[in-house]
Design a protein around this motif. Structure first.
Motif, PDB file in Angstrom:
ATOM      1  N   ALA A   1       0.836  -1.206   0.000  1.00 39.11           N
ATOM      2  CA  ALA A   1       0.000   0.000   0.000  1.00 39.11           C
ATOM      3  C   ALA A   1       0.872   1.258   0.000  1.00 39.11           C
ATOM      4  O   ALA A   1       0.594   2.238  -0.720  1.00 39.11           O
ATOM      5  CB  ALA A   1      -0.935  -0.013   1.203  1.00 39.11           C
ATOM      6  N   ASP A   2       1.939   1.277   0.814  1.00 33.70           N
ATOM      7  CA  ASP A   2       2.820   2.440   0.847  1.00 33.70           C
ATOM      8  C   ASP A   2       3.529   2.643  -0.503  1.00 33.70           C
ATOM      9  O   ASP A   2       3.693   3.785  -0.968  1.00 33.70           O
ATOM     10  CB  ASP A   2       3.855   2.281   1.953  1.00 33.70           C
ATOM     11  CG  ASP A   2       3.210   2.343   3.338  1.00 33.70           C
ATOM     12  OD1 ASP A   2       2.064   2.846   3.437  1.00 33.70           O
ATOM     13  OD2 ASP A   2       3.849   1.890   4.312  1.00 33.70           O
ATOM     14  N   ALA A   3       3.940   1.525  -1.108  1.00 35.59           N
ATOM     15  CA  ALA A   3       4.611   1.627  -2.407  1.00 35.59           C
ATOM     16  C   ALA A   3       3.675   2.178  -3.470  1.00 35.59           C
ATOM     17  O   ALA A   3       4.075   3.002  -4.308  1.00 35.59           O
ATOM     18  CB  ALA A   3       5.150   0.253  -2.821  1.00 35.59           C
ATOM     19  N   ARG A   4       2.422   1.755  -3.425  1.00 38.72           N
ATOM     20  CA  ARG A   4       1.460   2.267  -4.408  1.00 38.72           C
ATOM     21  C   ARG A   4       1.190   3.761  -4.178  1.00 38.72           C
ATOM     22  O   ARG A   4       1.043   4.519  -5.135  1.00 38.72           O
ATOM     23  CB  ARG A   4       0.158   1.469  -4.333  1.00 38.72           C
ATOM     24  CG  ARG A   4      -0.863   1.942  -5.371  1.00 38.72           C
ATOM     25  CD  ARG A   4      -2.055   1.027  -5.457  1.00 38.72           C
ATOM     26  NE  ARG A   4      -2.960   1.475  -6.495  1.00 38.72           N
ATOM     27  CZ  ARG A   4      -2.826   1.215  -7.795  1.00 38.72           C
ATOM     28  NH1 ARG A   4      -1.780   0.503  -8.213  1.00 38.72           N
ATOM     29  NH2 ARG A   4      -3.706   1.653  -8.671  1.00 38.72           N
ATOM     30  N   LEU A   5       1.111   4.165  -2.924  1.00 38.59           N
ATOM     31  CA  LEU A   5       0.873   5.581  -2.636  1.00 38.59           C
ATOM     32  C   LEU A   5       2.026   6.448  -3.154  1.00 38.59           C
ATOM     33  O   LEU A   5       1.801   7.523  -3.726  1.00 38.59           O
ATOM     34  CB  LEU A   5       0.691   5.760  -1.127  1.00 38.59           C
ATOM     35  CG  LEU A   5       0.402   7.187  -0.657  1.00 38.59           C
ATOM     36  CD1 LEU A   5      -0.869   7.726  -1.291  1.00 38.59           C
ATOM     37  CD2 LEU A   5       0.293   7.219   0.860  1.00 38.59           C
ATOM     38  N   ARG A   6       3.253   5.966  -2.969  1.00 41.35           N
ATOM     39  CA  ARG A   6       4.394   6.725  -3.475  1.00 41.35           C
ATOM     40  C   ARG A   6       4.386   6.776  -5.008  1.00 41.35           C
ATOM     41  O   ARG A   6       4.741   7.793  -5.603  1.00 41.35           O
ATOM     42  CB  ARG A   6       5.693   6.113  -2.961  1.00 41.35           C
ATOM     43  CG  ARG A   6       5.918   6.313  -1.465  1.00 41.35           C
ATOM     44  CD  ARG A   6       7.316   5.874  -1.073  1.00 41.35           C
ATOM     45  NE  ARG A   6       7.501   4.434  -1.237  1.00 41.35           N
ATOM     46  CZ  ARG A   6       7.251   3.531  -0.299  1.00 41.35           C
ATOM     47  NH1 ARG A   6       6.789   3.892   0.886  1.00 41.35           N
ATOM     48  NH2 ARG A   6       7.483   2.243  -0.522  1.00 41.35           N
ATOM     49  N   TRP A   7       3.975   5.700  -5.614  1.00 43.71           N
ATOM     50  CA  TRP A   7       3.882   5.693  -7.088  1.00 43.71           C
ATOM     51  C   TRP A   7       2.830   6.684  -7.566  1.00 43.71           C
ATOM     52  O   TRP A   7       3.035   7.390  -8.564  1.00 43.71           O
ATOM     53  CB  TRP A   7       3.541   4.274  -7.541  1.00 43.71           C
ATOM     54  CG  TRP A   7       3.253   4.185  -9.020  1.00 43.71           C
ATOM     55  CD1 TRP A   7       4.175   4.116 -10.026  1.00 43.71           C
ATOM     56  CD2 TRP A   7       1.970   4.172  -9.627  1.00 43.71           C
ATOM     57  NE1 TRP A   7       3.541   4.052 -11.235  1.00 43.71           N
ATOM     58  CE2 TRP A   7       2.166   4.088 -11.016  1.00 43.71           C
ATOM     59  CE3 TRP A   7       0.668   4.195  -9.152  1.00 43.71           C
ATOM     60  CZ2 TRP A   7       1.131   4.042 -11.931  1.00 43.71           C
ATOM     61  CZ3 TRP A   7      -0.363   4.158 -10.061  1.00 43.71           C
ATOM     62  CH2 TRP A   7      -0.144   4.086 -11.436  1.00 43.71           C
ATOM     63  N   GLU A   8       1.720   6.762  -6.859  1.00 46.39           N
ATOM     64  CA  GLU A   8       0.685   7.724  -7.229  1.00 46.39           C
ATOM     65  C   GLU A   8       1.187   9.155  -7.075  1.00 46.39           C
ATOM     66  O   GLU A   8       0.863  10.020  -7.892  1.00 46.39           O
ATOM     67  CB  GLU A   8      -0.556   7.494  -6.360  1.00 46.39           C
ATOM     68  CG  GLU A   8      -1.294   6.197  -6.659  1.00 46.39           C
ATOM     69  CD  GLU A   8      -2.476   5.978  -5.723  1.00 46.39           C
ATOM     70  OE1 GLU A   8      -2.618   6.784  -4.765  1.00 46.39           O
ATOM     71  OE2 GLU A   8      -3.240   5.015  -5.947  1.00 46.39           O
ATOM     72  N   ASN A   9       1.975   9.403  -6.043  1.00 48.18           N
ATOM     73  CA  ASN A   9       2.547  10.741  -5.873  1.00 48.18           C
ATOM     74  C   ASN A   9       3.473  11.097  -7.038  1.00 48.18           C
ATOM     75  O   ASN A   9       3.452  12.226  -7.549  1.00 48.18           O
ATOM     76  CB  ASN A   9       3.328  10.819  -4.560  1.00 48.18           C
ATOM     77  CG  ASN A   9       2.418  10.738  -3.347  1.00 48.18           C
ATOM     78  OD1 ASN A   9       1.209  10.985  -3.421  1.00 48.18           O
ATOM     79  ND2 ASN A   9       2.988  10.377  -2.208  1.00 48.18           N
ATOM     80  N   THR A  10       4.273  10.125  -7.450  1.00 46.55           N
ATOM     81  CA  THR A  10       5.193  10.381  -8.558  1.00 46.55           C
ATOM     82  C   THR A  10       4.449  10.638  -9.854  1.00 46.55           C
ATOM     83  O   THR A  10       4.754  11.587 -10.589  1.00 46.55           O
ATOM     84  CB  THR A  10       6.145   9.186  -8.725  1.00 46.55           C
ATOM     85  OG1 THR A  10       6.871   8.981  -7.508  1.00 46.55           O
ATOM     86  CG2 THR A  10       7.117   9.419  -9.857  1.00 46.55           C
ATOM     87  N   VAL A  11       3.473   9.798 -10.143  1.00 42.63           N
ATOM     88  CA  VAL A  11       2.696   9.993 -11.376  1.00 42.63           C
ATOM     89  C   VAL A  11       1.930  11.310 -11.328  1.00 42.63           C
ATOM     90  O   VAL A  11       1.849  12.043 -12.328  1.00 42.63           O
ATOM     91  CB  VAL A  11       1.741   8.794 -11.587  1.00 42.63           C
ATOM     92  CG1 VAL A  11       0.820   9.047 -12.778  1.00 42.63           C
ATOM     93  CG2 VAL A  11       2.536   7.512 -11.809  1.00 42.63           C
ATOM     94  N   GLY A  12       1.368  11.634 -10.155  1.00 36.11           N
ATOM     95  CA  GLY A  12       0.660  12.904 -10.022  1.00 36.11           C
ATOM     96  C   GLY A  12       1.591  14.102 -10.216  1.00 36.11           C
ATOM     97  O   GLY A  12       1.210  15.104 -10.829  1.00 36.11           O
ATOM     98  N   GLY A  13       2.828  14.015  -9.691  1.00 36.46           N
ATOM     99  CA  GLY A  13       3.784  15.101  -9.889  1.00 36.46           C
ATOM    100  C   GLY A  13       4.153  15.282 -11.349  1.00 36.46           C
ATOM    101  O   GLY A  13       4.271  16.417 -11.841  1.00 36.46           O
ATOM    102  N   LEU A  14       4.314  14.166 -12.074  1.00 29.11           N
ATOM    103  CA  LEU A  14       4.606  14.265 -13.504  1.00 29.11           C
ATOM    104  C   LEU A  14       3.432  14.879 -14.271  1.00 29.11           C
ATOM    105  O   LEU A  14       3.627  15.700 -15.178  1.00 29.11           O
ATOM    106  CB  LEU A  14       4.942  12.879 -14.054  1.00 29.11           C
ATOM    107  CG  LEU A  14       6.231  12.243 -13.520  1.00 29.11           C
ATOM    108  CD1 LEU A  14       6.349  10.800 -13.997  1.00 29.11           C
ATOM    109  CD2 LEU A  14       7.444  13.049 -13.960  1.00 29.11           C
ATOM    110  N   GLN A  15       2.224  14.493 -13.888  1.00 33.64           N
ATOM    111  CA  GLN A  15       1.042  15.063 -14.540  1.00 33.64           C
ATOM    112  C   GLN A  15       0.914  16.561 -14.232  1.00 33.64           C
ATOM    113  O   GLN A  15       0.600  17.359 -15.122  1.00 33.64           O
ATOM    114  CB  GLN A  15      -0.220  14.325 -14.091  1.00 33.64           C
ATOM    115  CG  GLN A  15      -1.482  14.807 -14.798  1.00 33.64           C
ATOM    116  CD  GLN A  15      -2.723  14.052 -14.357  1.00 33.64           C
ATOM    117  OE1 GLN A  15      -2.643  13.172 -13.497  1.00 33.64           O
ATOM    118  NE2 GLN A  15      -3.861  14.376 -14.943  1.00 33.64           N
ATOM    119  N   ASP A  16       1.167  16.925 -12.981  1.00 37.27           N
ATOM    120  CA  ASP A  16       1.112  18.352 -12.624  1.00 37.27           C
ATOM    121  C   ASP A  16       2.130  19.156 -13.425  1.00 37.27           C
ATOM    122  O   ASP A  16       1.844  20.265 -13.886  1.00 37.27           O
ATOM    123  CB  ASP A  16       1.380  18.518 -11.127  1.00 37.27           C
ATOM    124  CG  ASP A  16       0.255  17.929 -10.284  1.00 37.27           C
ATOM    125  OD1 ASP A  16      -0.875  17.789 -10.800  1.00 37.27           O
ATOM    126  OD2 ASP A  16       0.527  17.595  -9.107  1.00 37.27           O
TER     127      ASP A  16
END
Length: 256
Positions: free
Chosen positions: A138-153
């Protein structure tokens, strides 16, 4: 005889004196004839009058020229004090607000120091050895979502900055035209100030773009570093000796 002659001479002398005196006296007593009144032309006096008139006319012309210069000076001052009828402030403010809105819509982790510290302590800190596999996933997925969200931003900010290029180009063309057609110093100065404001807005877009790209890169590196730590913890847990096989009761075929 001699006395008679002297008497005759005295009489003759008196008559001659009378003849000499009488015309002069008559001439003095009689009025002057009309032909004696004549207009006298004085060239020096005429020249002096002409010179005086010319000097007076020159003074009048100088006064008229002075008044014309003062009027032109007032006109120029009015032009120099005339305000520029064009303003790009609203357009520039709209562009800045759009970029700010894109930055404010940052996903998961915003551009706020307190939230960043909290997120890194909870999501990117040391991975506990006692964490379950489900928690690690779960923590790994949350960090991945943060990274993808930062790239999208970052890509959204890039799109917003590119979208401002056309508006900035139109404003720059308008401001340059206003500067070239400025009637006075104030209008030229105001046009120059608005051009500087346009450059400031473009610099703000550039700073926002660098911040968004930097955030995306930082999130990517943070995810990579935390993933490496999590891999180390999982490998250590896998290599740690366990308690071995423990026999237990088994049931087959639903036997009671």
């Amino acid at each position: 005889m001699t006395a008679f002659r002297m008497k005759n001479r005295s009489v003759a002398a008196l008559l001659a004196g009378a003849c000499l005196v009488t015309p002069a006296a008559v001439t003095f007593l009689l009025p002057a004839p009309a032909q004696a009144w004549r207009i006298v032309y004085d060239p020096s006096n005429y020249a002096q009058n002409v010179l005086t008139a010319a000097r007076t006319l020159e003074q009048i012309n100088n006064q008229i020229a002075s008044l014309q210069n003062e009027a032109q000076m007032l006109i120029n001052q009015a032009r120099n004090l005339a305000s520029l009828p064009y303003s790009s402030l609203q357009t520039l403010q709209q562009n800045v607000q759009q970029t700010q809105q894109l930055l404010a819509q940052a996903q998961n982790i915003s551009f706020e120091v307190g939230q960043i510290d909290q997120a890194f302590q909870s999501q990117y800190g040391n991975v506990p050895l006692s964490a379950t596999d489900a928690q690690l996933v779960a923590d790994a997925r949350l960090r991945w979502e943060n990274t993808v969200g930062g790239l999208q931003d970052a890509m959204r900010v890039q799109a917003g900055v590119v979208g401002n290029i056309d508006a900035n180009r139109a404003e720059m063309s308008a401001l340059v035209g206003e500067s070239q057609n400025a009637e006075g110093a104030l209008q030229a100065t105001q046009a120059g100030n608005q051009l500087l404001a346009l450059q400031s807005q473009q610099l703000s877009d550039l700073i926002a773009l660098m911040a968004a790209n930097g955030r995306a890169d930082a999130l990517t590196e943070a995810e990579r570093a935390t993933a490496a730590e999590q891999g180390r913890i999982q490998r250590e847990r896998f290599l740690t000796p366990g308690s071995g096989y423990q026999p237990g009761n088994a049931r087959m075929f639903n036997s009671n």
